[in-house]
Write a protein that holds these residues in place. Sequence first.
Motif, PDB file in Angstrom:
ATOM      1  N   GLU A 147       0.776  -1.234   0.203  1.00 30.66           N
ATOM      2  CA  GLU A 147      -0.170   0.105  -0.194  1.00 30.66           C
ATOM      3  C   GLU A 147       0.807   0.961  -0.137  1.00 30.66           C
ATOM      4  N   THR A 148       0.139   2.505  -0.022  1.00 30.78           N
ATOM      5  CA  THR A 148       0.590   3.153  -0.445  1.00 30.78           C
ATOM      6  C   THR A 148       0.841   3.985   0.666  1.00 30.78           C
ATOM      7  N   VAL A 149       1.500   5.547   1.448  1.00 28.04           N
ATOM      8  CA  VAL A 149       1.298   5.385   2.287  1.00 28.04           C
ATOM      9  C   VAL A 149       0.288   5.935   2.695  1.00 28.04           C
ATOM     10  N   LEU A 150      -0.031   7.147   2.164  1.00 29.41           N
ATOM     11  CA  LEU A 150      -1.656   7.669   2.021  1.00 29.41           C
ATOM     12  C   LEU A 150      -2.878   6.432   2.238  1.00 29.41           C
ATOM     13  N   GLU A 151      -3.076   5.314   1.365  1.00 30.96           N
ATOM     14  CA  GLU A 151      -3.532   3.907   1.836  1.00 30.96           C
ATOM     15  C   GLU A 151      -3.614   3.460   2.632  1.00 30.96           C
ATOM     16  N   ALA A 152      -2.357   3.373   3.459  1.00 31.96           N
ATOM     17  CA  ALA A 152      -2.019   3.165   5.079  1.00 31.96           C
ATOM     18  C   ALA A 152      -2.717   3.943   5.861  1.00 31.96           C
ATOM     19  N   ALA A 153      -2.688   5.416   5.605  1.00 31.48           N
ATOM     20  CA  ALA A 153      -3.319   6.550   7.144  1.00 31.48           C
ATOM     21  C   ALA A 153      -4.567   6.381   7.174  1.00 31.48           C
ATOM     22  N   CYS A 154      -5.290   6.205   5.706  1.00 29.30           N
ATOM     23  CA  CYS A 154      -6.906   5.930   5.251  1.00 29.30           C
ATOM     24  C   CYS A 154      -6.927   4.733   6.153  1.00 29.30           C
ATOM     25  N   ARG A 155      -6.287   3.937   6.229  1.00 30.73           N
ATOM     26  CA  ARG A 155      -6.362   2.439   6.709  1.00 30.73           C
ATOM     27  C   ARG A 155      -7.005   2.494   8.358  1.00 30.73           C
ATOM     28  N   GLU A 156      -5.774   3.235   8.399  1.00 31.91           N
ATOM     29  CA  GLU A 156      -5.472   3.489  10.564  1.00 31.91           C
ATOM     30  C   GLU A 156      -6.945   4.228  10.531  1.00 31.91           C
ATOM     31  N   ALA A 157      -7.165   5.347  10.404  1.00 32.70           N
ATOM     32  CA  ALA A 157      -8.379   6.242  10.538  1.00 32.70           C
ATOM     33  C   ALA A 157      -9.865   4.937  10.622  1.00 32.70           C
ATOM     34  N   LEU A 158      -9.714   4.271   9.549  1.00 33.01           N
ATOM     35  CA  LEU A 158     -10.843   3.288   9.451  1.00 33.01           C
ATOM     36  C   LEU A 158     -10.462   2.655  10.781  1.00 33.01           C
ATOM     37  N   GLU A 159      -9.847   1.499  10.643  1.00 37.40           N
ATOM     38  CA  GLU A 159      -9.501   0.252  11.664  1.00 37.40           C
ATOM     39  C   GLU A 159      -9.184   0.919  13.518  1.00 37.40           C
ATOM     40  N   GLU A 160      -8.931   2.293  13.351  1.00 40.19           N
ATOM     41  CA  GLU A 160      -8.801   2.446  15.134  1.00 40.19           C
ATOM     42  C   GLU A 160      -9.737   3.824  15.399  1.00 40.19           C
ATOM     43  N   ALA A 161     -10.392   4.174  14.215  1.00 38.70           N
ATOM     44  CA  ALA A 161     -10.793   4.937  14.774  1.00 38.70           C
ATOM     45  C   ALA A 161     -12.599   5.362  13.940  1.00 38.70           C
ATOM     46  N   GLY A 162     -12.576   4.265  13.098  1.00 39.11           N
ATOM     47  CA  GLY A 162     -14.045   3.815  12.533  1.00 39.11           C
ATOM     48  C   GLY A 162     -14.692   4.916  11.640  1.00 39.11           C
ATOM     49  N   VAL A 163     -13.554   5.769  11.188  1.00 38.71           N
ATOM     50  CA  VAL A 163     -13.722   7.188   9.860  1.00 38.71           C
ATOM     51  C   VAL A 163     -13.782   7.378   9.238  1.00 38.71           C
ATOM     52  N   LYS A 164     -14.220   7.620   7.718  1.00 36.66           N
ATOM     53  CA  LYS A 164     -13.434   7.906   6.220  1.00 36.66           C
ATOM     54  C   LYS A 164     -13.678   9.522   6.215  1.00 36.66           C
ATOM     55  N   GLY A 165     -12.939   9.878   4.594  1.00 32.82           N
ATOM     56  CA  GLY A 165     -12.679  11.388   4.797  1.00 32.82           C
ATOM     57  C   GLY A 165     -12.072  11.382   3.018  1.00 32.82           C
ATOM     58  N   ILE A 166     -11.328  12.470   3.914  1.00 32.81           N
ATOM     59  CA  ILE A 166     -10.789  13.411   2.341  1.00 32.81           C
ATOM     60  C   ILE A 166      -9.282  13.638   2.825  1.00 32.81           C
ATOM     61  N   LEU A 167      -8.328  12.792   2.563  1.00 29.88           N
ATOM     62  CA  LEU A 167      -7.246  13.272   2.828  1.00 29.88           C
ATOM     63  C   LEU A 167      -6.393  13.841   2.210  1.00 29.88           C
ATOM     64  N   ARG A 168      -5.392  15.128   2.282  1.00 36.78           N
ATOM     65  CA  ARG A 168      -4.931  15.680   2.350  1.00 36.78           C
ATOM     66  C   ARG A 168      -3.256  15.285   1.504  1.00 36.78           C
ATOM     67  N   GLU A 169      -2.878  15.177   0.637  1.00 39.45           N
ATOM     68  CA  GLU A 169      -1.644  14.162   0.348  1.00 39.45           C
ATOM     69  C   GLU A 169      -0.837  14.855   0.600  1.00 39.45           C
ATOM     70  N   ILE A 170      -1.005  16.283   0.871  1.00 40.25           N
ATOM     71  CA  ILE A 170       0.557  16.869   1.498  1.00 40.25           C
ATOM     72  C   ILE A 170       0.815  16.640   2.907  1.00 40.25           C
ATOM     73  N   PRO A 171       1.604  15.293   2.886  1.00 40.23           N
ATOM     74  CA  PRO A 171       2.121  15.644   4.651  1.00 40.23           C
ATOM     75  C   PRO A 171       2.074  16.711   5.556  1.00 40.23           C
ATOM     76  N   LEU A 172       1.257  16.517   7.029  1.00 40.39           N
ATOM     77  CA  LEU A 172       2.272  17.395   7.358  1.00 40.39           C
ATOM     78  C   LEU A 172       3.454  17.379   8.077  1.00 40.39           C
ATOM     79  N   GLY A 173       4.047  16.221   8.056  1.00 38.90           N
ATOM     80  CA  GLY A 173       5.549  16.192   8.339  1.00 38.90           C
ATOM     81  C   GLY A 173       5.937  14.919   8.499  1.00 38.90           C
ATOM     82  N   LYS A 174       7.077  14.202   9.585  1.00 40.52           N
ATOM     83  CA  LYS A 174       7.614  13.434   9.305  1.00 40.52           C
ATOM     84  C   LYS A 174       8.036  13.076  10.546  1.00 40.52           C
ATOM     85  N   TRP A 175       7.752  12.205  11.438  1.00 41.16           N
ATOM     86  CA  TRP A 175       8.734  12.172  13.048  1.00 41.16           C
ATOM     87  C   TRP A 175       9.305  11.355  12.942  1.00 41.16           C
ATOM     88  N   GLU A 176      10.079  11.062  13.714  1.00 41.22           N
ATOM     89  CA  GLU A 176      10.765   9.882  14.983  1.00 41.22           C
ATOM     90  C   GLU A 176      10.793   9.993  15.906  1.00 41.22           C
TER      91      GLU A 176
END
Length: 224
Positions: free
Chosen positions: A69-98
């Motif tokens: 999966e793409t990083v965008l698909e992973a973000a949408c999947r986690e939102a669905l699995e953990e929070a039960g929500v769907k929506g419009i994802l802004r494709e530009i990331p907010l950032g990257k954190w370690e």
Amino acid sequence: MSSVLKRTGRQRQRYEGNMRLVSGCIPYRWRKDNTDQMGEAEEILEVLMVSSPKRDDLVFPKGGWEDDETVLEAACREALEEAGVKGILREIPLGKWEFRSKSSQDDLCGMEEGCRGYMFALEVTEELETWPEQKNRARQWLCVKEAFRLSRYDWMCNALEEFMRVMEEVEEERKLETQDKNVEAEDVSECQSKSPKCYKRSSTMQYHGMLQHASQEIAIHFGY
């Protein structure tokens, strides 16, 4: 029971060196609040957080980014699995954190490894009544100020700060669109008075006035 199955295991997990790659999002919505004297409803920005299993804190939906999966698909999947929500994802990331686990109960990063997480903004358009992790995670809508207060880790506060910066840009874009529509409506109205073939189009939109206040709260939080 949810008809969506949660992915389990780490067979397809992506890594960079010893860093586990993670993708997640900050789900948000505009909630209409009290009606003002002009009869218009104010819109309040809220973000969604979910409870952590076996821990008394709230987090944003996130999880392992897998190799099919793409990083965008992973973000949408986690939102669905953990929070039960769907929506419009802004494709530009907010950032990257370690970050690394500060608890042996952390289900993302083991004590021997860290995580490299990509976060996105997700405008929620649908909340499901049932979702895969419903038994282990409760969801809660919060104003941004409260989300800052409840964020356990620095990287979450940093992601929220960037999220607010993006929301300010979105607000400016909306204001420009509203101005353009108002000008267009005025032009069409003038045309209508001159020709029966013209017609008037009107579009009224009101936006919240809390972004500047929230930005001040962020500045206080980070000591600016």
